[in-house]
Design an enzyme around this catalytic site. Structure first.
Site, PDB file in Angstrom:
ATOM      1  N   LYS A  53      65.485  64.116  42.420  1.00  0.00           N
ATOM      2  CA  LYS A  53      66.186  63.095  43.207  1.00  0.00           C
ATOM      3  C   LYS A  53      67.354  62.515  42.412  1.00  0.00           C
ATOM      4  CE  LYS A  53      62.079  62.025  45.884  1.00  0.00           C
ATOM      5  NZ  LYS A  53      60.873  61.185  46.053  1.00  0.00           N
ATOM      6  N   GLN A  97      58.247  55.851  43.588  1.00  0.00           N
ATOM      7  CA  GLN A  97      57.594  57.152  43.755  1.00  0.00           C
ATOM      8  C   GLN A  97      56.085  56.968  43.927  1.00  0.00           C
ATOM      9  OE1 GLN A  97      59.251  60.195  43.961  1.00  0.00           O
ATOM     10  NE2 GLN A  97      57.237  61.017  44.482  1.00  0.00           N
ATOM     11  N   ASP A 120      63.337  54.955  51.659  1.00  0.00           N
ATOM     12  CA  ASP A 120      62.253  55.860  52.042  1.00  0.00           C
ATOM     13  C   ASP A 120      61.794  55.569  53.477  1.00  0.00           C
ATOM     14  OD1 ASP A 120      61.538  57.847  50.273  1.00  0.00           O
ATOM     15  OD2 ASP A 120      60.274  56.557  49.028  1.00  0.00           O
TER      16      ASP A 120
END
Ligand code: NDP
Length: 282
Positions: A53, A97, A120
């Site tokens: 990422k 994460q 997200d």
């Protein structure tokens, strides 16, 4: 019939180039989109995801800030870090994460992220906005799947869409996006009776269970579009999906490979969400 392969790597590359153009345009207004990626603990798969990422951000010209903490970090310390990032004007997107270490409540942590920086799309406000048809951020994996279906000109209005797997990060938001596109949606989980009877009805079949090879060719309607979200490590050490690719490609009309299908799209859509956040927040 041998299915057409849906090339997620190529489509994600095109999307990343579009992102780079939007980044260049924002630069003209003095804004550089910034993404903070927070990793707690040493989970090897998470480390790879975070590295990918961050690398994708840098390649597209975004600013990325990686914050890595030991698994011993307390939940209160993590919440404090998120608060700082919420107030940081150079950061437009914040990603924590998952999974987090077991002593942390991931719902509480996600709810601490400012909803307008939740790239997200996991924050409860963003889940609610998606459910009520007014999405702010679409979760990256289902958003990437929608982009693939769009690029392949798959008709969704009135189509039978079956999703196998009902997690908050993939299956449920996938259902909302397909429903919004006019599909008739069936969402299956581990308790579904006769999974094959459900999947065989699908014009569009999305599989996201984490169970390698759970969907085989004889569970697929001839000509269906099959999207394999799963990422598993096979007995031979190679990556494989939730769909048994060899038998499925003989029946499906189009299918995504693993790797090179949904995975690269997820990262591309994270960049899209971060640029969108920067365009909104300035
Ligand atoms: P979760 O473990 O959170 O959810 C799995 C879902 O699958 C659950 O709803 C579960 O049902 C359902 N399920 C499990 N077994 C069966 C079964 N036998 N029949 C029907 N449904 C079943 O997984 P995630 O959604 O987080 O991830 C799914 C997969 O997708 C994983 O392989 C993951 O690595 C991959 N992934 C890939 C991404 C990408 O970018 N390509 C991004 C995110 C995930 P129940 O609700 O009853 O437990």
């Amino acid at each position: 019939m041998t299915a057409r392969i849906i090339d997620g790597a190529a489509l994600s590359q095109k999307i990343r180039e579009e992102v780079a153009q939007r980044v260049a345009k924002l630069a003209g207004t003095g804004v550089r989109p910034g993404l903070a990626v927070v990793l707690v603990g040493e989970d090897p798969a998470s480390q790879v995801y975070v590295r990918n990422k961050v690398a994708a951000c840098e390649k597209a010209g975004l600013y990325s800030k990686k914050e890595q903490y030991p698994a011993s970090m307390s939940e209160a310390e993590l919440l404090q870090r998120i608060e700082v990032l919420n107030g940081d004007p150079t950061i437009h997107g914040i990603l924590v994460q998952l999974p987090l270490p077991p002593h942390m409540d991931s719902h509480k942590v996600i709810e601490a992220i400012a909803a307008d920086k939740d790239v997200d799309g996991f924050h409860i406000s963003n889940a609610g906005l998606l459910m009520t048809g007014q999405p702010l951020f679409r979760p990256c994996t289902p958003y990437g799947v929608m982009k693939m279906l769009e690029a392949e000109n798959v008709p969704l209005r009135g189509a039978e869409a079956v999703i196998v797997g009902a997690s908050n990060i993939v299956g449920k938001p996938m259902a909302m996006l397909l429903l919004a596109a006019g599909a008739t949606v069936t969402l299956c989980n581990s308790k579904t009776r006769d999974l094959g009877a459900q999947t065989r009805r699908a014009d569009v079949l999305v599989v996201a269970t984490g169970k390698a090879g759970i969907v085989k060719g004889d569970m697929i309607k001839p000509g269906a579009v099959v999207i394999d979200v799963g990422i598993n490590r096979g007995a031979d050490g190679k990556l494989c999906g939730d769909v048994d690719f060899a038998s499925a490609r003989e029946v499906a009309g189009a299918i995504t490979p693993v790797p090179g299908g949904v995975g690269p799209m997820t990262i591309a859509m994270l960049l899209v969400n971060t640029v969108e956040a920067a365009e909104r927040l300035g």
